[in-house]
Design a protein around this motif. Structure first.
Motif, mmCIF file in Angstrom:
data_model
loop_
_atom_site.group_PDB
_atom_site.id
_atom_site.type_symbol
_atom_site.label_atom_id
_atom_site.label_comp_id
_atom_site.label_asym_id
_atom_site.label_seq_id
_atom_site.Cartn_x
_atom_site.Cartn_y
_atom_site.Cartn_z
ATOM 1 N N UNK A 187 0.809 -1.229 0.000
ATOM 2 C CA UNK A 187 0.000 0.000 0.000
ATOM 3 C C UNK A 187 0.842 1.278 0.000
ATOM 4 N N UNK A 188 2.053 1.233 0.498
ATOM 5 C CA UNK A 188 2.892 2.435 0.548
ATOM 6 C C UNK A 188 3.870 2.400 -0.626
ATOM 7 N N UNK A 189 3.411 2.902 -1.755
ATOM 8 C CA UNK A 189 4.221 2.874 -2.978
ATOM 9 C C UNK A 189 4.760 4.284 -3.218
ATOM 10 N N UNK A 190 5.938 4.549 -2.711
ATOM 11 C CA UNK A 190 6.535 5.882 -2.830
ATOM 12 C C UNK A 190 7.690 5.871 -3.833
ATOM 13 N N UNK A 191 7.525 5.114 -4.907
ATOM 14 C CA UNK A 191 8.563 5.005 -5.930
ATOM 15 C C UNK A 191 7.890 4.795 -7.288
ATOM 16 N N UNK A 192 8.532 5.203 -8.369
ATOM 17 C CA UNK A 192 7.948 4.993 -9.697
ATOM 18 C C UNK A 192 8.130 3.545 -10.159
ATOM 19 N N UNK A 193 7.137 3.017 -10.849
ATOM 20 C CA UNK A 193 7.223 1.663 -11.390
ATOM 21 C C UNK A 193 6.532 1.639 -12.749
ATOM 22 N N UNK A 194 6.878 0.655 -13.570
ATOM 23 C CA UNK A 194 6.290 0.562 -14.913
ATOM 24 C C UNK A 194 5.127 -0.413 -14.973
ATOM 25 N N UNK A 195 5.151 -1.430 -14.106
ATOM 26 C CA UNK A 195 4.044 -2.388 -14.052
ATOM 27 C C UNK A 195 3.820 -2.845 -12.614
ATOM 28 N N UNK A 196 2.566 -3.205 -12.320
ATOM 29 C CA UNK A 196 2.184 -3.701 -10.999
ATOM 30 C C UNK A 196 1.302 -4.927 -11.180
ATOM 31 N N UNK A 197 1.644 -6.022 -10.498
ATOM 32 C CA UNK A 197 0.878 -7.257 -10.603
ATOM 33 C C UNK A 197 0.578 -7.807 -9.217
ATOM 34 N N UNK A 198 -0.667 -8.226 -9.006
ATOM 35 C CA UNK A 198 -1.049 -8.898 -7.768
ATOM 36 C C UNK A 198 -0.865 -10.400 -7.968
ATOM 37 N N UNK A 199 -0.283 -11.070 -6.988
ATOM 38 C CA UNK A 199 -0.055 -12.502 -7.109
ATOM 39 C C UNK A 199 0.591 -13.056 -5.851
ATOM 40 N N UNK A 200 1.355 -14.134 -6.003
ATOM 41 C CA UNK A 200 1.872 -14.810 -4.813
ATOM 42 C C UNK A 200 3.230 -15.456 -5.085
ATOM 43 N N UNK A 201 3.919 -15.753 -3.973
ATOM 44 C CA UNK A 201 5.129 -16.574 -4.007
ATOM 45 C C UNK A 201 4.825 -17.842 -3.222
#
Length: 340
Positions: A11-25
């Protein structure tokens, strides 16, 4: 580069990113076993935040978010933010399918894990112990309980089909339901003098963050209208810490129940205090508005148990004493002699 977040990174995304994916390890479990001394706690009073520990279950999954990052400065800031954790490369499985319903192959992500031989690894503890530590810790990034709530809110909002028993049990245990009262400025001094006298036996005033349910039917003001003004706010709470001379501490349930059952003071029977508290908590829970997406901003998206386990067990134990001991007393009274 891909980064997998399973704690504040979701929830605390204080950085730039090009893609975001929800998933698991796979192969790990998320646990609140890592101390936080610089974000959600202090060196003197550490908080508890999540780390990953290897699982013995072949079906174990930890859900979270992966971010694709190319900005070198952002990567450097992340390394600084997670400096107390070790970098581990893990396979990440996206929950997002393609337009042709094809599941994409796993992605290798960098995952930050607190080393179990590190100085900040706290390890396992009882649910109550962890909940108490979380509910009372606070650091430069905010309260520890807010960290817990935000992680649970993310799981509930984004992954409602996933059951995270450790997380949701802690959320329930860390919540203490009650009521906050706003005192008029012109009456503040008199009210505090009264409360200081009322709570004199080992209690101290401490600040704590309060999470209001703005549309609860028990809310009231002098004009009868309660308006949501802010999400959460700080209140003063009378808190009996373990350091005060009147702190009794833990004891077997039957011992606590018997103590409460037999004690009477100037304000009345101790058991009536317990019963009144249980009834008040039951009323708060019974009238709590059902959680939905249209609630006011300040409404917690959780439905609490009717009573927390400690209160519920004590109430039952004292009621049982009422039943068994009263019958025993009656049986011990000799029957009156009736002369013909």
């Amino acid at each position: 580069m891909w980064i997998f977040g399973y704690g504040s990174l979701v929830w605390k995304v204080d950085f730039p990113y090009t893609r975001k994916l929800v998933g698991y390890i796979e192969g790990y479990e998320r646990r609140f076993w890592q101390a936080s001394i610089d974000h959600r706690g202090t060196p003197d009073k550490p908080g508890r935040v999540v780390t990953l520990v290897p699982s013995t279950s072949p079906q174990a999954k930890v859900w979270g978010v992966s971010y694709e990052i190319h900005d070198e400065e952002a990567i450097s800031r992340l390394k600084e933010r997670e400096k107390r954790y070790s970098e581990v490369n893990l396979s990440f499985f996206s929950a997002t399918t393609t337009s042709t319903n094809i599941i994409p192959p796993p992605i290798i992500t960098v995952t930050y894990i607190g080393p179990q031989n590190g100085p900040l690894f706290l390890g396992e503890a009882s649910l109550d112990e962890m909940a108490t530590q979380i509910s009372t810790a606070k650091g430069p990034s905010g309260t520890n309980v807010d960290y817990l709530f935000k992680l649970a809110d993310f799981m509930r909002a984004e992954l409602s089909q996933v059951e995270d028993e450790h997380l949701f049990q802690l959320e329930t245990a860390a919540v203490v339901w009650g009521a906050a009262y706003k005192i008029p400025d012109n009456e503040l001094e008199e009210v505090l003098r009264h409360l200081d006298h009322r709570e004199v036996m080992g209690y101290e005033k401490v600040p704590i963050l309060f999470h209001p349910v703005w549309n609860h039917p028990l809310n009231e003001t002098k004009n009868g209208t309660v308006i949501s003004t802010e999400k959460n706010f700080e209140v003063t709470m009378y808190y009996g810490s373990e350091q005060n001379e009147h702190f009794i501490g833990d004891a077997p349930l039957d011992q606590i129940a018997r103590h409460i059952w037999k004690c009477v003071g100037p304000s009345g029977a101790n058991k009536e205090y317990l019963f009144n508290l249980c009834n008040a908590m039951r009323q708060i829970a019974t009238l709590l508005p059902a959680p939905n997406n249209d609630d006011d901003e300040g409404t917690r998206k959780t439905q609490p148990p009717i009573l927390d386990e400690h209160l519920a067990q004590l109430e039952l134990a004292v009621l049982e004493l009422d039943n068994t001991e009263d019958k025993s007393i009656i049986k011990s009274i000799p029957s009156p002699v009736v002369n013909d």
